[in-house]
Design a protein around this motif. Structure first.
Motif, short mmCIF file in Angstrom:
data_model
loop_
_atom_site.label_atom_id
_atom_site.label_comp_id
_atom_site.label_asym_id
_atom_site.label_seq_id
_atom_site.Cartn_x
_atom_site.Cartn_y
_atom_site.Cartn_z
N ASP A 187 0.85 -1.19 0.00
CA ASP A 187 0.00 0.00 0.00
C ASP A 187 0.88 1.24 0.00
O ASP A 187 1.66 1.46 0.93
CB ASP A 187 -0.90 0.00 1.24
N ASN A 223 -2.89 6.90 -0.13
CA ASN A 223 -3.88 7.56 -0.98
C ASN A 223 -3.44 8.98 -1.30
O ASN A 223 -2.90 9.68 -0.43
CB ASN A 223 -5.26 7.60 -0.29
N SER A 224 -3.64 9.38 -2.53
CA SER A 224 -3.29 10.73 -2.95
C SER A 224 -4.17 11.75 -2.24
O SER A 224 -5.39 11.57 -2.13
CB SER A 224 -3.46 10.88 -4.47
N ARG A 255 -7.52 9.07 -4.56
CA ARG A 255 -7.49 7.69 -5.03
C ARG A 255 -6.17 7.06 -4.59
O ARG A 255 -5.22 7.78 -4.26
CB ARG A 255 -7.63 7.63 -6.55
N PRO A 256 -6.10 5.74 -4.60
CA PRO A 256 -4.83 5.11 -4.20
C PRO A 256 -3.69 5.53 -5.12
O PRO A 256 -3.87 5.72 -6.32
CB PRO A 256 -5.13 3.61 -4.34
N THR A 316 -1.16 3.74 -6.04
CA THR A 316 -0.89 2.68 -7.01
C THR A 316 -1.78 2.83 -8.25
O THR A 316 -1.34 2.62 -9.38
CB THR A 316 -1.10 1.31 -6.38
N THR A 317 -3.03 3.21 -8.02
CA THR A 317 -3.95 3.41 -9.15
C THR A 317 -3.50 4.60 -10.00
O THR A 317 -3.49 4.53 -11.24
CB THR A 317 -5.38 3.64 -8.64
N ALA A 318 -3.13 5.70 -9.34
CA ALA A 318 -2.68 6.88 -10.08
C ALA A 318 -1.42 6.59 -10.88
O ALA A 318 -1.29 7.01 -12.04
CB ALA A 318 -2.43 8.03 -9.11
N TYR A 350 -0.44 3.63 -11.96
CA TYR A 350 -0.77 2.69 -13.03
C TYR A 350 -1.41 3.42 -14.22
O TYR A 350 -1.10 3.13 -15.38
CB TYR A 350 -1.71 1.62 -12.50
N GLU A 351 -2.30 4.36 -13.91
CA GLU A 351 -2.97 5.11 -14.98
C GLU A 351 -1.98 5.97 -15.78
O GLU A 351 -2.20 6.22 -16.95
CB GLU A 351 -4.06 5.98 -14.39
N ARG A 352 -0.90 6.41 -15.13
CA ARG A 352 0.07 7.28 -15.81
C ARG A 352 1.27 6.51 -16.35
O ARG A 352 2.18 7.12 -16.92
CB ARG A 352 0.57 8.34 -14.83
N SER A 353 1.32 5.21 -16.14
CA SER A 353 2.52 4.46 -16.50
C SER A 353 2.66 4.23 -18.00
O SER A 353 3.78 4.18 -18.52
CB SER A 353 2.53 3.10 -15.78
#
Length: 303
Positions: free
Chosen positions: A65, A68-69, A74-75, A77-79, A81-84
């Motif tokens: 973990d 969270n931003s 949002r988490p 890790t999600t942010a 992943y979306e920008r990767s």
């Protein structure tokens, strides 16, 4: 690898927290009262002692973990992943361009040592290493996007854009980054080839009547690959972490752009998460390079 990562996450944790500025005050704005700021600091855990914050930080990482931003809600890790995708494709495309430029020119410069070709290639490498990527990117935008209209100026296409459209948006930033990245690869290739071209096994291969192309590629280049692979791995890792300015110039929604926004907003979790992921990729790239040594040179296995 684990020791390096523990050292990195400790440094990242401390640097983020000793940097001047209060993220709670920044989040609430200039009209916030001291009571509201204190309440938000308590909610975010920023008023706890550093050792307690560090312990909680390590416990979160052990669970995978990154937090969270604060601003994105949002988490992390999600942010990330979306920008990767833009960052990874930009790195891959840049490495393709840099390798396509550097390896052939480096081999040619070494083979034609002290000739006008060698001097021209060396001059190109010096210029490529000296020109800032963001300045070259602006020139490429002016020429290929503004004047000729061949490529898009910036961005990454819409949500439903095709892979071809994505590549068209990545071509200019990849050219800007790849030109500079090719300089160090080119010089490393030239230096490594010069070390092996006069070795005895190369002269033996020539004495057997092999063609020059086969001698250079199969015998010389194969034995010069270890330094070249090292530079390729380090360059790829550096591109992931160092494309911040280029992504900003070309408005690419990558990890670099996310880090810049997080720094401006003092979004601690995003800064920490992004830096740790970049550091982990850097360490992983170096590990993969070490493993490639075994495939390229059997002597490494015996040693």
């Amino acid at each position: 690898m684990l020791v390096v990562m523990l050292f990195v996450l400790t440094i990242v944790f401390l640097i983020v927290r000793i940097t001047p500025g209060d993220p709670a005050a920044i989040m609430l704005g200039p009209d916030a009262t001291a009571t509201e700021i204190a309440a938000l600091r308590t909610n975010l855990g920023l008023d706890a002692p550093l050792i307690k914050q560090y312990t909680l930080f390590l416990a979160q990482l052990a669970r995978g973990d990154l937090g969270n931003s604060i601003f994105l809600h949002r988490p992390v890790t999600t942010a990330l992943y979306e920008r990767s995708e833009p960052t990874l494709f930009l790195t891959l495309f840049t490495m393709v361009i840099a390798t396509a430029i550097a390896i052939p020119l480096g081999i040619l410069a070494a083979y034609r040592r002290d000739s006008w070709i060698d001097r021209g290639v060396t001059t190109f490498a010096m210029l490529a290493a000296s020109v800032p990527s963001f300045w070259l990117g602006l020139l490429l935008i002016q020429l290929f996007a503004a004047q000729l209209g061949w490529l898009p100026v910036a961005g990454y296409g819409g949500p439903d854009a095709s892979f071809t459209t994505r590549l068209s948006h990545l071509l200019l930033p990849a050219m800007a980054l790849g030109t500079g990245a090719s300089a160090i690869i080119l010089r490393s290739t030239r230096s490594s080839m010069l070390d092996v071209l006069n070795d005895q096994y190369v002269r033996t291969a020539r004495s057997k009547g092999m063609s020059e192309l086969r001698v250079v590629i199969r015998h010389a280049l194969k034995n010069a690959l270890i330094p070249i692979i090292t530079v390729l791995g380090l360059t790829a890792a550096a591109l992931i972490s160092g494309a911040v300015v280029t992504e900003t110039v070309f408005s690419l929604p990558g990890i670099g752009n996310l880090v810049v926004s997080a720094v401006m907003r003092r979004d601690y979790p995003v800064i920490q998460g992004a830096l740790l992921v970049i550091a982990a990729l850097y360490v992983l790239f170096n590990f993969c390079v070490d493993m490639l040594y075994l495939a390229v040179d059997p002597r490494v296995r015996y040693q």
